[in-house]
Design a protein around this motif. Sequence first.
Motif, PDB file in Angstrom:
ATOM      1  N   MET A 301     -28.722  -4.532  72.637  1.00 18.04           N
ATOM      2  CA  MET A 301     -30.113  -4.743  73.023  1.00 18.04           C
ATOM      3  C   MET A 301     -30.682  -6.103  72.629  1.00 18.04           C
ATOM      4  O   MET A 301     -31.428  -6.713  73.408  1.00 18.04           O
ATOM      5  N   PRO A 302     -30.388  -6.633  71.433  1.00 16.05           N
ATOM      6  CA  PRO A 302     -30.907  -7.981  71.145  1.00 16.05           C
ATOM      7  C   PRO A 302     -30.454  -9.016  72.162  1.00 16.05           C
ATOM      8  O   PRO A 302     -31.241  -9.888  72.570  1.00 16.05           O
ATOM      9  N   GLY A 303     -29.197  -8.935  72.598  1.00 21.14           N
ATOM     10  CA  GLY A 303     -28.710  -9.849  73.628  1.00 21.14           C
ATOM     11  C   GLY A 303     -29.403  -9.631  74.955  1.00 21.14           C
ATOM     12  O   GLY A 303     -29.684 -10.586  75.686  1.00 21.14           O
ATOM     13  N   TYR A 304     -29.679  -8.370  75.268  1.00 16.36           N
ATOM     14  CA  TYR A 304     -30.389  -8.033  76.509  1.00 16.36           C
ATOM     15  C   TYR A 304     -31.779  -8.675  76.519  1.00 16.36           C
ATOM     16  O   TYR A 304     -32.205  -9.266  77.513  1.00 16.36           O
ATOM     17  N   ALA A 306     -32.840 -11.285  74.638  1.00 18.02           N
ATOM     18  CA  ALA A 306     -32.722 -12.740  74.642  1.00 18.02           C
ATOM     19  C   ALA A 306     -32.363 -13.269  76.037  1.00 18.02           C
ATOM     20  O   ALA A 306     -32.894 -14.306  76.470  1.00 18.02           O
ATOM     21  N   ASN A 307     -31.498 -12.562  76.737  1.00 18.54           N
ATOM     22  CA  ASN A 307     -31.116 -12.996  78.089  1.00 18.54           C
ATOM     23  C   ASN A 307     -32.277 -12.893  79.065  1.00 18.54           C
ATOM     24  O   ASN A 307     -32.364 -13.684  80.004  1.00 18.54           O
ATOM     25  N   GLU A 311     -33.385 -16.006  81.388  1.00 20.46           N
ATOM     26  CA  GLU A 311     -33.527 -15.904  82.841  1.00 20.46           C
ATOM     27  C   GLU A 311     -34.958 -16.207  83.289  1.00 20.46           C
ATOM     28  O   GLU A 311     -35.164 -16.867  84.322  1.00 20.46           O
ATOM     29  N   ALA A 312     -35.932 -15.730  82.518  1.00 22.63           N
ATOM     30  CA  ALA A 312     -37.328 -15.979  82.885  1.00 22.63           C
ATOM     31  C   ALA A 312     -37.658 -17.468  82.802  1.00 22.63           C
ATOM     32  O   ALA A 312     -38.395 -17.996  83.655  1.00 22.63           O
ATOM     33  N   MET A 313     -37.112 -18.153  81.822  1.00 17.75           N
ATOM     34  CA  MET A 313     -37.354 -19.596  81.718  1.00 17.75           C
ATOM     35  C   MET A 313     -36.633 -20.341  82.836  1.00 17.75           C
ATOM     36  O   MET A 313     -37.178 -21.309  83.405  1.00 17.75           O
ATOM     37  N   ASP A 349     -31.307 -14.940  66.008  1.00 16.67           N
ATOM     38  CA  ASP A 349     -30.000 -15.599  65.923  1.00 16.67           C
ATOM     39  C   ASP A 349     -29.531 -16.058  67.291  1.00 16.67           C
ATOM     40  O   ASP A 349     -29.073 -17.201  67.471  1.00 16.67           O
ATOM     41  N   ILE A 350     -29.637 -15.165  68.262  1.00 19.32           N
ATOM     42  CA  ILE A 350     -29.148 -15.477  69.614  1.00 19.32           C
ATOM     43  C   ILE A 350     -29.951 -16.614  70.224  1.00 19.32           C
ATOM     44  O   ILE A 350     -29.394 -17.542  70.825  1.00 19.32           O
ATOM     45  N   LEU A 351     -31.268 -16.551  70.080  1.00 17.06           N
ATOM     46  CA  LEU A 351     -32.116 -17.603  70.643  1.00 17.06           C
ATOM     47  C   LEU A 351     -31.807 -18.955  70.007  1.00 17.06           C
ATOM     48  O   LEU A 351     -31.739 -19.983  70.692  1.00 17.06           O
ATOM     49  N   GLN A 352     -31.592 -18.952  68.697  1.00 14.43           N
ATOM     50  CA  GLN A 352     -31.263 -20.212  68.029  1.00 14.43           C
ATOM     51  C   GLN A 352     -29.901 -20.730  68.480  1.00 14.43           C
ATOM     52  O   GLN A 352     -29.718 -21.932  68.688  1.00 14.43           O
TER      53      GLN A 352
END
Length: 433
Positions: A301-304, A306-307, A311-313, A349-352
Amino acid sequence: MSKSSSSAKFEVAIVGLGYVGVPLALGFAEAGCRTLGFDINSERDLELQRGKSPFKHIASERIAKAIDDGMLEFTTNRSLLSQSEAIIVCVPTPLRSHQDPNLSHILEVAEGIGPYLRDGMLVSLESTTYPGTTRGEFRAMLERHSGLKAGTDFHLCFSPEREDPGNAMSKLREVPKVVGGFTAGCMEKAVSLYEKAVDTVVPVHNCDTAEAVKLTENIFRFTNIALVNELKEIYAQLDVDIWEVIEAAKTKPFGFMPFYPGPGVGGHCIPVDPYYLTWKAREFGIDCRFIELAGQVNRSMPGYVANHLLEAMNDRGQLLHGSSVLVVGVAYKSDVSDDRESPSYHVMDILQQKGAKVDYYDPHVLTIGPDRGQWAGCHSICWDLDVLQHYAAAVVCTAHAAVNYEELADTVPLIVDACNVVPKNRHARVVSA
């Protein structure tokens, strides 16, 4: 077995003064039991001795009153445990790096309190663990360091904690208490103790059964959260709002219980307890496929989330790399300061890793603790419109009531909302995740 001495200074001692131990000690004290709280953390002990609550959901005034009434004391002096009729152990049982049980805390406690056990004393373990721990490793350590025998010289039981920080319904007196004894005599002694502070005590066959009760309760939540998280992904592709689906489905008065999606699972129980059972099951050659699958879904879910931001950006012609992103909420659930196992940190973490410049805001976690990896020591931003307008996007991971989501949506142009709390009729583009 000889009876516990009526001259004991304390009726019960609580070992471990965390989210479980503090309300437990307070509950017994308010029920009229002379209670001792013990912890090796001297800072926590001094804080409590001053009548100051370490948790926002427990009023300091309650602790101070129990102390003033002479019903509650706190100490780091382990020898004082010998002056109690019963000892309740509620220390953490985390996972090791490969998701196998870490019993070190409860075994260290057993080793430490063993020399202070007396004939007739009751020891109750409340820390979540797999069936067989209380009568096995925990009992063996107590017997080794006390020279006494469980069921013969001292009483032993397991009674799973049912504390839910921040939940108004989580009151020691009102929540039924499951108890399993090592022997019938141990059960009788344990029921007699808990009936002093809890209205309803639920005896079960033995310690193993009581241990299994707690695992079952949390595995039920763990798997159902995974189910609704998977449904969220499916319904998103079908352009169906999972939150609207749940609100409508829960109007059925039978056969449905609402669970809600999010950025993952956190806290001291839900992400941890299921793996105590899967580890134990492997001893018997059993693969817990259903539980393991639920774990895979929840960990994804954290990856979901962050993705969804990535995608929105991209849709807006913006790069996540180099952009300033605000994560709203690092506590694992609403309106508490507990950030143990919080999925928010995985999102960060993923965003960074994707090159974003990540800050966070949480009104309940002003500074991140020392055991949170690279985020340790980071501070929450101040909630200020001039500060907020510098963020290209925000990700809402925890639904704190104290957050002004309308201001957030009027100031930050893009918001990924994993909690369904941001109004969609404001200036920001709001993406559900």
